[in-house]
Write a protein that holds these residues in place. Structure first.
Motif, short mmCIF file in Angstrom:
data_model
loop_
_atom_site.label_atom_id
_atom_site.label_comp_id
_atom_site.label_asym_id
_atom_site.label_seq_id
_atom_site.Cartn_x
_atom_site.Cartn_y
_atom_site.Cartn_z
N UNK A 1 0.82 -1.20 0.00
CA UNK A 1 0.00 0.00 0.00
C UNK A 1 0.86 1.25 0.00
N UNK B 1 0.26 4.11 1.24
CA UNK B 1 -0.52 4.97 2.14
C UNK B 1 0.39 5.58 3.19
N UNK B 2 -0.12 6.66 3.79
CA UNK B 2 0.62 7.38 4.82
C UNK B 2 -0.07 7.10 6.15
N UNK B 3 0.59 6.29 6.98
CA UNK B 3 -0.03 5.79 8.22
C UNK B 3 -0.57 6.89 9.12
N UNK B 4 0.22 7.93 9.33
CA UNK B 4 -0.16 8.90 10.35
C UNK B 4 -1.20 9.89 9.83
N UNK B 5 -1.48 9.85 8.54
CA UNK B 5 -2.44 10.81 7.99
C UNK B 5 -3.84 10.20 7.98
N UNK C 1 -6.84 12.82 3.98
CA UNK C 1 -5.54 13.36 3.58
C UNK C 1 -4.84 12.42 2.61
N UNK D 1 -7.57 7.78 11.04
CA UNK D 1 -6.16 7.67 10.68
C UNK D 1 -5.94 6.30 10.05
N UNK E 1 -3.49 4.38 10.14
CA UNK E 1 -2.81 3.41 11.00
C UNK E 1 -3.82 2.56 11.77
N UNK E 2 -5.04 3.06 11.96
CA UNK E 2 -6.03 2.31 12.73
C UNK E 2 -6.87 1.39 11.86
#
Lengths: 295, 506
Positions: free
Chosen positions: B90, B92-96, B100, B135, B137-138
Motif C-alpha cells: 500500500x 498509504x501514509x499511516x499517520x495521515x 488526507x 487515521x 494506521x487504525x
C-alpha cells in the motif's frame, strides 16, 4: 517582588530564538529530515545578522541577512544528505561544528562592537518577537491545512509512497531544509542583535540543541513547539530573577535549570509518545532516512 | 485502433543493469474489460505496470491510451491521462487521515469538507464504507485497500491497474473487491489485474496476457483453461505434480508436551497446552485462521521463546530452554513467515544472510572468523539448487522479489540437512512455479528422513503436503488426524469456532 507581566515579556524575548529555530526544525522533520545542525545554523545567523546590522545600521537588514546565511549554510547539509545520500546524523553534527568554527573565525573583528539600536514594535514588544508569535499559527496552518503542507507531511511520513504518487521527495526536502536554515538563522540573530547586543563567540550556548529537543517534546506540532519554547524561556527568566534576587542557591545550579527542566519534561512526555501514533501526532515515519529513487 | 480499445502497448521494452525486464511487450485492453496480467515472480509484470503508471520510462516501443500516445513523465501525468493504480504494498501514509491520503492521490482535490463528503458518498455507493477522518494506521488491511481504491475512483480513471490486490484480503473482502471491479467495468473502466491466484483470475477476468522472462508468451481467455494450464503457460512447461512417494514414518524426532506460553505482546496469542509428536519422514500440517498462534508456535519451536523444561525435546534431548543457535546445532531449524526482517536481514547480502542461520551447521565460522569463501559457496549452492533469480550471492536480500527470497530462505534451511524443519507460510505471495518447487523440496526433505512441520493458512497446500493435520485455534492445537481421506468440510469443523470465517476460506 516578581511582576508577572514583566516576567512574561522577558519570557517572550528569552524564548524567541528557540521558537524560531524549533519551528524551522519542525518543518524539516515533518519532511522526514533530521538536521542536527541547528546550533551551527543559529550561530551562522547570529554572526551574519550582527555583521550586516552593524555595517548598515539597520537591524532588520541584519535579520534578512541572517535568514539568507542560515539557509545558505543549510544547503551544505542538503547537498550532503539529499544529493550524496550521506548519513543525516553525521552530516548534521558536522554542520554544527562547521558553523561554530566558521563563526568564531569570521567573528573576531566584531568582538566588542555594539549592535545598532532596535526600534520597539507594537505594545513595546520587539518586531521579531511578534514575527515569531505569528509564525506559530502560520506554520500550523501550512502543515495541517495547505496542499503544500500535506505533500510535505506525506513525504516525511512515507517517502516511498510519496514518490510512487509522483511527488518530488528531494525537492520538497531541499525546500524544507532551506526554510529550517533561514528560521534558525533568524533565531540566532535575535540573540546577537536584540538580546545580547554584541557578538561573542559561541553565544548561542546550546540553544540549537534545546530547539531540537523541543521539536520532539512538541510531538511535532507547532503549538507544542510554542509551549516548549515558553517553558525554556520561562525557566531561564525565573532563574535570572532568582540570581538577581540573591537566592542562596549556587549560580551553576540555577544556570543549569532551563536545560534540566527541558530534559525532564522531555523524558516524562516521551514515555507516552509511542501510543500517540494512532492519534496522528508522532515522529514522521521516514524521519532520518535517506531516499533514493530507482528509475 | 478501434474505439473500444482503451490501452495498447506496442513493442515496449525496458532494460535494467544486468536484466532485460521487458522485451517487445505488446497487448491491448478493451473498454470495460478485466484484463489479467500473469507471470512468475520476476517475469516483468511490475516493471510493465510501472511504465504505464509513469514510475519507470520504457527504453523502446510505445504505448497508446485512448488513441493518444501515452508517455507519462511521472505518475501525476499518468493520473491526468486517466490511469490509476492500486499498489501491491500500500502506498498509504499511516499517520495521515483517510481524507488526507486520498487528497495526496488526487491532482486537484476539492476543499476538505467537500472531499470528505465525496469520500463518504462514493464509498457507500460502491459498498466500501469509509470514515474520512480516521487515521490510516487504525485501519485493517481490507480497509486500507478501500482507501486506495476510493482514491482511484474519485479520479474517474479510464484504466485502473491493480497489483496483487487480494493477497492481504480475507475471502469476504476479496468478494467485495470483485463486486466493485465488476461495477466499474460495467461503467466502462478498463482494469488491468495482476494476481498469483489463478482460480481468482479464471473466475473474474475476461482476458489474460501471460508474461515469461519479460516477453508476452500467450494471450487467452482464462475461463477456457484450467488453473494448471494457466500455470503451465506461465512457467513454460507442464506443472510438475508434487511427488509424495517413498516416505516412511520412522522414530519420533520432535516431542512437545503440554507446552504453554503467555502471549508475547498485547496483540499476541497465548499457547495453551500444546502437545504434538513428529516422526522422521513425516510432514505435519498445522492449519488455522491467521492470528490464532501461528507465529507464537513458530517462536516456541525455533527457540525465540523458551518454554518450561520438559516441554520440548528433539531426539530425546530436552531443548525447552535452549536458544535458537543451540536448537539449530541439534538439528531443529525454522523458517518464519516474515521474509524481510525476520527470516532475512533486508540490507545484508545473501551471503551474509546465510551466515545468520547456517554459520554453525555448515562451519562457515572458524575460530570466531567468518569463512567468506565457504559462506559464498553455500549461498551460491542455495541459489543454484532452488533457482533463486538474482545477479549473485552479493545482492542485498531486499532487492529480491518476494518469491525469490522465499525460495532462498527455505533453501537455506533445507540445504543444512535439518532433522526437524518448521516452516510458517512457506508459499505466501509466491507464484505457482516457485510454490511447487518449495513444496517439492519439503517433500524431498521428508523423504530423506527429516521431520517437517508446515504451518499454513492455505488448506490446499496442507492437504497436498502433509500426512497428518492439526488445527490451531486460539493457541490450542487439536489432536492430529491423518490427511488421507480428510475432507475440507471436516477441516472446517476442526477449525470451527475461531472467527466464523472458515467456511468462506474453504
Amino acid at each position: 517582588m516578581i511582576d508577572p507581566l514583566s516576567v512574561f515579556l522577558l519570557l517572550l524575548s528569552a524564548s524567541t530564538p528557540i521558537l524560531f529555530a524549533a519551528l524551522g526544525e519542525l518543518v524539516v522533520e515533518r519532511a522526514g529530515v533530521l538536521n542536527l545542525g541547528v546550533e551551527g545554523m543559529m550561530i551562522t545567523g547570529a554572526l551574519a545578522g550582527f555583521a550586516v546590522a552593524h555595517a548598515t545600521g539597520n537591524p532588520f537588514a541584519g535579520f534578512v541577512a541572517a535568514a539568507v546565511a542560515g539557509a545558505a549554510i543549510s544547503t551544505l547539509f542538503a547537498a550532503l544528505t539529499q544529493a550524496f545520500l550521506a548519513n543525516q546524523v553525521a552530516s548534521g553534527l558536522a554542520l554544527t561544528l562547521f558553523g561554530l568554527g566558521l563563526a568564531a573565525m569570521f567573528g573576531k573583528p566584531f568582538e566588542g562592537v555594539k549592535a545598532p539600536p532596535m526600534p520597539a514594535g507594537p505594545l513595546g514588544i520587539n518586531w521579531i518577537v511578534w514575527l515569531g508569535l505569528l509564525a506559530v499559527p502560520a506554520i500550523w496552518w501550512f502543515l495541517t491545512r495547505s496542499r503544500r503542507g500535506l505533500i510535505l507531511r506525506g513525504v516525511g511520513e512515507n517517502h516511498e509512497a510519496a514518490h510512487a504518487l509522483g511527488y518530488d521527495v528531494r525537492l520538497t526536502r531541499l525546500a524544507a531544509i532551506a526554510f529550517g536554515g533561514a528560521m534558525a538563522g533568524i533565531g540566532g540573530a535575535f540573540i546577537s542583535i536584540a538580546t545580547v547586543l554584541q557578538w561573542t563567540e559561541g553565544m548561542t550556548a546550546g540553544a540549537g540543541w534545546i530547539a531540537l529537543a523541543i521539536v520532539v517534546f512538541s510531538n511535532w506540532t507547532a503549538v507544542g513547539v510554542l509551549a516548549g519554547a515558553w517553558l525554556f524561556g520561562g525557566v531561564t527568566v525565573l532563574q535570572l530573577r532568582l540570581q538577581a534576587a540573591g537566592v542562596n542557591v549556587p549560580v551553576q545550579l540555577l544556570s543549569m535549570a532551563p536545560y534540566l527542566a527541558t530534559i525532564i519534561v522531555l523524558v516524562l512526555i516521551s514515555g507516552r509518545q509511542k501510543y500517540s501514533r494512532r492519534a496522528g501526532a508522532a515522529a514522521p515515519g521516514s524521519l532520518g532516512q535517506n531516499f533514493h529513487a530507482l528509475r | 485502433m478501434d474505439s473500444a480499445t482503451v490501452f495498447r502497448a506496442d513493442g515496449v521494452g525496458k532494460t535494467y543493469p544486468g536484466v532485460r525486464a521487458n522485451d517487445d511487450v505488446s497487448f491491448e485492453i478493451a473498454k470495460g474489460e478485466i484484463h489479467a496480467l500473469l507471470g512468475e515472480n520476476g517475469a516483468g509484470k511490475s516493471t510493465l505496470v510501472k511504465m504505464i503508471y509513469g514510475l519507470v520510462r520504457p527504453d523502446d516501443g510505445h504505448m497508446t491510451l485512448l488513441d493518444r500516445p501515452h508517455e507519462p513523465s511521472d505518475p501525476r501525468a499518468a493520473r491526468a491521462a486517466g490511469v490509476a493504480m492500486v499498489f501491491q504494498h500500500f502506498s498509504l501514509f499511516d499517520a495521515l487521515t483517510v481524507a488526507e491520503n486520498i487528497a495526496l492521490g488526487m491532482e486537484n482535490p476539492p476543499p476538505r469538507r467537500e472531499l470528505a463528503d465525496r469520500i463518504t458518498k462514493v464509498s457507500h455507493e460502491f459498498g466500501l464504507p469509509l470514515n474520512p477522518a480516521r487515521r490510516v494506521v487504525t485501519l485493517s488491511a481490507g480497509e486500507r485497500q478501500r482507501v486506495e481504491i476510493i482514491r482511484c475512483l474519485l479520479q474517474n480513471p479510464r484504466l485502473l491497474i491493480m497489483d496483487e490486490p487480494t493477497s492481504v484480503l480475507t475471502p469476504q473482502e476479496a468478494e467485495l473487491l470483485f463486486a466493485t471491479l465488476r461495477k466499474l467495468a460495467a461503467q466502462g473502466t478498463a482494469i488491468l489485474y495482476i494476481s498469483h491466484k489463478l482460480e481468482e483470475i479464471r473466475a473474474h477476468c475476461d482476458r489474460a496476457t501471460i508474461l515469461r522472462h519479460g516477453r508476452v508468451v500467450d494471450s487467452c481467455n482464462p475461463r477456457d483453461h484450467s488453473a494448471n494450464q494457466l500455470a503451465a503457460m506461465m512457467v513454460g512447461g507442464e506443472m510438475r505434480a508434487v511427488d509424495r512417494s517413498g516416505r516412511n514414518a520412522g522414530e519420533t524426532l520432535l516431542d512437545l508436551r503440554d507446552l504453554s506460553l503467555p502471549a508475547p505482546t498485547a496483540e499476541g496469542v497465548a499457547l495453551k497446552s500444546v502437545s504434538l509428536s513428529l516422526r522422521a519422514g513425516e510432514i505435519l500440517g498445522i492449519g488455522g485462521v491467521a492470528g490464532n498462534g501461528q507465529e507464537e508456535l513458530l517462536a516456541a519451536l525455533s527457540g525465540e521463546m523458551p518454554s518450561t523444561p520438559g516441554t520440548l525435546s528433539v531426539e530425546g534431548a530436552d531443548l525447552s530452554q535452549a536458544g535458537p543457535a543451540a536448537r539449530r546445532r541439534a538439528g531443529l531449524l525454522a523458517a518464519p513467515e516474515d521474509r524481510l526482517g525476520h527470516a532475512a536481514v533486508p540490507d545484508f547480502s545473501l551471503t551474509e544472510n546465510t551466515l545468520l542461520t547456517a554459520g554453525d551447521r555448515k562451519s562457515l565460522v572458524r575460530r570466531g572468523l567468518i569463512d567468506h569463501d565457504a559462506a559464498r559457496d553455500f549461498a551460491q549452492a542455495v541459489i543454484a539448487t532452488f533457482d533463486v533469480r538474482t545477479p549473485g550471492p552479493g545482492t542485498a536480500a531486499k532487492a529480491l522479489s518476494g518469491g525469490n527470497l522465499q525460495k532462498f530462505v527455505i533453501g537455506r534451511e533445507v540445504l543444512q540437512d535439518p532433522r526437524v524443519l518448521v516452516v510458517n507460510q512457506p508459499t505466501w505471495g509466491v507464484d505457482a512455479g516457485a510454490a511447487a518447487a518449495v513444496r517439492q523440496s519439503l517433500l524431498d526433505l521428508a523423504r530423506s528422513g527429516a521431520g517437517v512441520i508446515v504451518i499454513s493458512q492455505d488448506l490446499d497446500e496442507i492437504l497436498e503436503l502433509s500426512d497428518r493435520f492439526c488445527a490451531l485455534n486460539e493457541g490450542r492445537l487439536s489432536d492430529p488426524v491423518p490427511t488421507e481421506g480428510l475432507t475440507l468440510e471436516r477441516i472446517g469443523l476442526m477449525l470451527g469456532g475461531a472467527h466464523g470465517m472458515e467456511e468462506a476460506r474453504i
